[in-house]
Design a protein around this motif. Sequence first.
Motif, PDB file in Angstrom:
ATOM      1  N   ALA A  50      28.223 -17.107  -3.497  1.00 31.52           N
ATOM      2  CA  ALA A  50      26.871 -17.215  -4.207  1.00 31.52           C
ATOM      3  C   ALA A  50      26.180 -18.577  -3.874  1.00 31.52           C
ATOM      4  CB  ALA A  50      27.125 -16.706  -5.589  1.00 31.52           C
ATOM      5  N   GLN A  51      24.857 -18.458  -3.856  1.00 30.74           N
ATOM      6  CA  GLN A  51      24.133 -19.820  -3.475  1.00 30.74           C
ATOM      7  C   GLN A  51      23.644 -20.406  -4.900  1.00 30.74           C
ATOM      8  OE1 GLN A  51      21.715 -17.784  -1.045  1.00 30.74           O
ATOM      9  NE2 GLN A  51      20.280 -16.566  -2.603  1.00 30.74           N
ATOM     10  N   SER A  52      23.446 -21.561  -4.686  1.00 30.54           N
ATOM     11  CA  SER A  52      22.887 -22.393  -5.963  1.00 30.54           C
ATOM     12  C   SER A  52      22.226 -23.594  -5.517  1.00 30.54           C
ATOM     13  CB  SER A  52      24.228 -22.718  -6.896  1.00 30.54           C
ATOM     14  OG  SER A  52      25.093 -23.824  -6.226  1.00 30.54           O
ATOM     15  N   VAL A  53      21.254 -24.236  -6.258  1.00 30.10           N
ATOM     16  CA  VAL A  53      20.561 -25.306  -6.090  1.00 30.10           C
ATOM     17  C   VAL A  53      20.652 -26.194  -7.287  1.00 30.10           C
ATOM     18  CG1 VAL A  53      18.130 -26.178  -5.734  1.00 30.10           C
ATOM     19  CG2 VAL A  53      18.908 -23.738  -4.799  1.00 30.10           C
ATOM     20  N   THR A  54      20.989 -27.517  -6.917  1.00 30.47           N
ATOM     21  CA  THR A  54      20.752 -28.677  -7.731  1.00 30.47           C
ATOM     22  C   THR A  54      19.716 -29.633  -7.454  1.00 30.47           C
ATOM     23  OG1 THR A  54      23.276 -28.315  -8.090  1.00 30.47           O
ATOM     24  CG2 THR A  54      22.351 -30.471  -9.017  1.00 30.47           C
ATOM     25  N   VAL A  81      16.359 -21.869  -2.757  1.00 30.45           N
ATOM     26  CA  VAL A  81      17.250 -21.214  -1.591  1.00 30.45           C
ATOM     27  C   VAL A  81      17.339 -19.839  -1.392  1.00 30.45           C
ATOM     28  CG1 VAL A  81      19.357 -21.416  -2.905  1.00 30.45           C
ATOM     29  CG2 VAL A  81      19.315 -21.686  -0.424  1.00 30.45           C
ATOM     30  N   SER A  82      17.440 -19.102  -0.240  1.00 28.44           N
ATOM     31  CA  SER A  82      17.693 -17.907   0.042  1.00 28.44           C
ATOM     32  C   SER A  82      18.531 -17.562   1.017  1.00 28.44           C
ATOM     33  CB  SER A  82      16.163 -17.057   0.264  1.00 28.44           C
ATOM     34  OG  SER A  82      15.721 -17.335   1.489  1.00 28.44           O
ATOM     35  N   ASP A  83      19.215 -16.634   0.882  1.00 29.77           N
ATOM     36  CA  ASP A  83      20.494 -16.374   1.910  1.00 29.77           C
ATOM     37  C   ASP A  83      19.618 -15.293   3.003  1.00 29.77           C
ATOM     38  OD1 ASP A  83      23.515 -14.413   1.627  1.00 29.77           O
ATOM     39  OD2 ASP A  83      22.343 -15.389   3.455  1.00 29.77           O
ATOM     40  N   ARG A 106      18.791 -10.471  -0.988  1.00 27.22           N
ATOM     41  CA  ARG A 106      18.581 -11.059  -2.375  1.00 27.22           C
ATOM     42  C   ARG A 106      17.492 -12.005  -2.592  1.00 27.22           C
ATOM     43  NH1 ARG A 106      18.884 -10.531  -7.411  1.00 27.22           N
ATOM     44  NH2 ARG A 106      20.269 -12.159  -8.889  1.00 27.22           N
ATOM     45  N   GLN A 107      16.809 -12.339  -3.753  1.00 29.00           N
ATOM     46  CA  GLN A 107      15.710 -12.943  -3.965  1.00 29.00           C
ATOM     47  C   GLN A 107      16.046 -14.478  -3.850  1.00 29.00           C
ATOM     48  OE1 GLN A 107      16.635 -10.710  -5.769  1.00 29.00           O
ATOM     49  NE2 GLN A 107      15.506  -9.138  -4.688  1.00 29.00           N
ATOM     50  N   CYS A 122      17.272 -32.481  -3.686  1.00 25.38           N
ATOM     51  CA  CYS A 122      17.563 -31.078  -3.948  1.00 25.38           C
ATOM     52  C   CYS A 122      18.823 -31.035  -3.140  1.00 25.38           C
ATOM     53  CB  CYS A 122      16.435 -30.146  -3.324  1.00 25.38           C
ATOM     54  SG  CYS A 122      17.155 -28.427  -3.135  1.00 25.38           S
ATOM     55  N   ASN A 123      20.013 -30.763  -3.538  1.00 26.35           N
ATOM     56  CA  ASN A 123      21.398 -30.246  -2.817  1.00 26.35           C
ATOM     57  C   ASN A 123      21.293 -28.581  -3.131  1.00 26.35           C
ATOM     58  OD1 ASN A 123      21.681 -33.131  -3.603  1.00 26.35           O
ATOM     59  ND2 ASN A 123      22.842 -32.666  -1.737  1.00 26.35           N
ATOM     60  N   TYR A 124      21.912 -27.974  -2.099  1.00 27.67           N
ATOM     61  CA  TYR A 124      22.215 -26.583  -2.364  1.00 27.67           C
ATOM     62  C   TYR A 124      23.741 -26.256  -1.900  1.00 27.67           C
ATOM     63  CZ  TYR A 124      22.321 -26.462   2.789  1.00 27.67           C
ATOM     64  OH  TYR A 124      22.633 -26.979   4.031  1.00 27.67           O
TER      65      TYR A 124
END
Lengths: 116, 114
Positions: B1-5, B93-95, B100-101, B23-25
């Motif tokens: 799963a993707q995430s953003v910080t 972020v998107s994959d 997925r959105q 921004c880190n992903y």
Amino acid sequence: DGGITQSPKYLFRKEGQNVTLSCEQNLNHDAMYWYRQDPGQGLRLIYYSQIVNDFQKGDIAEGYSVSREKKESFPLTVTSAQKNPTAFYLCASSIDQATVITGELFFGEGSRLTVL
Amino acid sequence: AQSVTQLGSHVSVSEGALVLLRCNYSSSVPPYLFWYVQYPNQGLQLLLKYTTGATLVKGINGFEAEFKKSETSFHLTKPSAHMSDAAEYFCAVSDPGSARQLTFGSGTQLTVLP
């Protein structure tokens, strides 16, 4: 001018009442989305629809319902089952699902719901 | 799963100073990355995006961002802040391999001081 119209902009409701937020677009976009925004939490996806008469749950669908009977309309109902409905709700659209991946989301100006 | 910080929920700069929003992903595949801006009580507007190609991306209103794969970062910068830049900024972020959105970060509120 083309765009997304959300109404009402501000809404106050008593606890236990269902509320429907309107979202209309005249961009001829296939895909539409509802996000919930809370302070410090970014945007969280509630529901999305890729095509008329079809929609999928997002990350926080519990206590919400949607319909997509027309291409231009995607109303969101906040039901009494939603435990903490006070939030800012944003509707968005994209030409199709693929353009979401490339980031071309267009947003409405939002509806702020306050439950008393 | 993707995430953003997004590091720093609030950033203040003086007018004319450099703006840097971090921004880190996290993503299992090379992602597509975005910055959106939100003015008070309004929707979000796309500021810029990285999909493929040049890693330095220029956007509207003088903003730019650089994709650094080794650092998994996509920081937003502007050389000279203007009062009108005061807003909330979201990294997303998107994959590209998925339908997925977008996944959004928690946002950074930028204040510009006179």
